[in-house]
Scaffold this motif. Structure first.
Motif, short mmCIF file in Angstrom:
data_model
loop_
_atom_site.label_atom_id
_atom_site.label_comp_id
_atom_site.label_asym_id
_atom_site.label_seq_id
_atom_site.Cartn_x
_atom_site.Cartn_y
_atom_site.Cartn_z
N GLY A 22 48.28 20.06 38.41
CA GLY A 22 48.17 21.69 37.65
C GLY A 22 47.04 22.26 37.88
O GLY A 22 45.84 21.80 37.92
N LEU A 23 47.38 23.71 37.86
CA LEU A 23 46.06 24.71 37.96
C LEU A 23 46.07 25.36 36.59
O LEU A 23 47.36 25.65 36.05
N ASN A 24 45.25 25.90 36.04
CA ASN A 24 44.97 26.64 35.14
C ASN A 24 43.78 27.47 35.01
O ASN A 24 43.14 27.17 35.72
N ASN A 25 43.67 28.61 34.20
CA ASN A 25 42.67 29.63 34.28
C ASN A 25 42.47 30.09 35.50
O ASN A 25 41.11 30.17 35.81
N VAL A 26 43.16 30.49 36.26
CA VAL A 26 42.97 31.17 37.57
C VAL A 26 43.09 32.51 37.55
O VAL A 26 43.82 33.24 36.91
N PHE A 27 41.93 33.04 38.04
CA PHE A 27 41.84 34.79 37.74
C PHE A 27 41.69 34.95 39.16
O PHE A 27 41.09 34.40 40.09
N ALA A 28 41.92 36.27 39.63
CA ALA A 28 41.56 37.19 40.55
C ALA A 28 40.90 38.40 40.39
O ALA A 28 40.85 38.86 39.10
N ILE A 29 40.09 38.99 41.23
CA ILE A 29 39.25 40.00 41.03
C ILE A 29 39.95 41.31 41.72
O ILE A 29 39.96 41.30 42.99
N THR A 30 40.35 42.37 41.44
CA THR A 30 40.83 43.33 41.93
C THR A 30 39.78 44.30 42.78
O THR A 30 38.69 43.94 42.34
N ALA A 31 40.05 45.13 43.66
CA ALA A 31 38.99 45.96 44.30
C ALA A 31 38.29 46.73 43.34
O ALA A 31 36.81 47.07 43.55
N SER A 32 38.73 47.13 42.24
CA SER A 32 38.07 48.04 41.26
C SER A 32 37.48 46.77 40.22
O SER A 32 37.07 47.24 39.07
N GLU A 33 37.27 45.46 40.42
CA GLU A 33 36.80 44.51 39.80
C GLU A 33 37.41 44.33 38.36
O GLU A 33 36.64 43.68 37.30
N ILE A 34 38.51 44.27 38.35
CA ILE A 34 39.34 44.03 37.31
C ILE A 34 39.90 42.53 37.23
O ILE A 34 40.29 42.19 38.18
N GLU A 35 39.70 41.78 36.22
CA GLU A 35 40.29 40.41 36.22
C GLU A 35 41.70 40.32 36.20
O GLU A 35 42.11 41.01 35.15
N VAL A 36 42.27 39.67 36.98
CA VAL A 36 43.79 39.60 36.83
C VAL A 36 44.18 37.96 36.66
O VAL A 36 43.82 37.30 37.53
N GLU A 37 44.92 37.72 35.54
CA GLU A 37 45.19 36.40 35.62
C GLU A 37 46.32 36.04 36.35
O GLU A 37 47.27 36.74 36.32
N LEU A 38 46.44 34.63 36.90
CA LEU A 38 47.36 34.49 37.75
C LEU A 38 48.15 33.37 37.44
O LEU A 38 47.66 32.47 36.69
N THR A 39 49.47 33.57 37.58
CA THR A 39 50.29 32.40 36.84
C THR A 39 50.22 31.05 38.12
O THR A 39 50.52 31.16 39.34
N ALA A 40 49.95 30.32 37.56
CA ALA A 40 49.93 28.95 38.22
C ALA A 40 51.10 28.09 37.82
O ALA A 40 51.40 27.82 36.48
#
Length: 134
Positions: A22-40
């Motif tokens: 399992g994966l959890n607490n996975v985030f991506a950072i957009t080009a404008s440096e906003i954190e976006v939580e990813l669904t795992a």
């Protein structure tokens, strides 16, 4: 942590092995440096030894001696098959055919170290560790 793994093994009677991943607490950072939580999504891998793997029990009686060795090795318990000697990085350093009950093998040209001997009969494979000392 962004991942966790749980390994569950069972006795030899059931033969099934459960490996949830399992994966959890996975985030991506957009080009404008906003954190976006990813669904795992969690998943489970079921390993059924009747459908995968190599049966080593049939060659458990194979003997490799002396170990450690200075290069001359005796192999008994397998009458025919293929012998491959692998180095520490998995490279093949020696390969030969076995055609008698007791086989003598000269590995005196190998450097000091730990080697794996892969013994293959028609139906089975087993691996033995061998230490070579000059």
């Amino acid at each position: 942590p962004i991942a966790h793994v749980r390994i569950v093994t069972t006795d030899n009677l059931s033969g099934m092995h459960d490996l949830p991943i399992g994966l959890n607490n996975v985030f991506a950072i957009t080009a404008s440096e906003i954190e976006v939580e990813l669904t795992a999504m969690s998943d489970t891998v079921v390993i059924d030894p009747t459908k995968v793997g190599i049966n080593e029990a049939e060659l458990s009686h194979v003997l490799v001696y002396p170990n450690p060795t200075n290069g001359q090795v005796m192999i008994s318990g397998i009458e025919s098959g293929r012998l491959t000697v692998l180095g520490a990085l998995g490279q093949i350093v020696h390969s030969t055919t076995i055609s008698q009950a007791i086989t003598s093998l000269d590995l005196s040209g190998l450097s000091d170290g730990i080697y794996m001997l892969r013994l293959e009969s028609e139906q089975n494979v087993t691996v033995r560790q061998l230490r070579v000392l000059e």
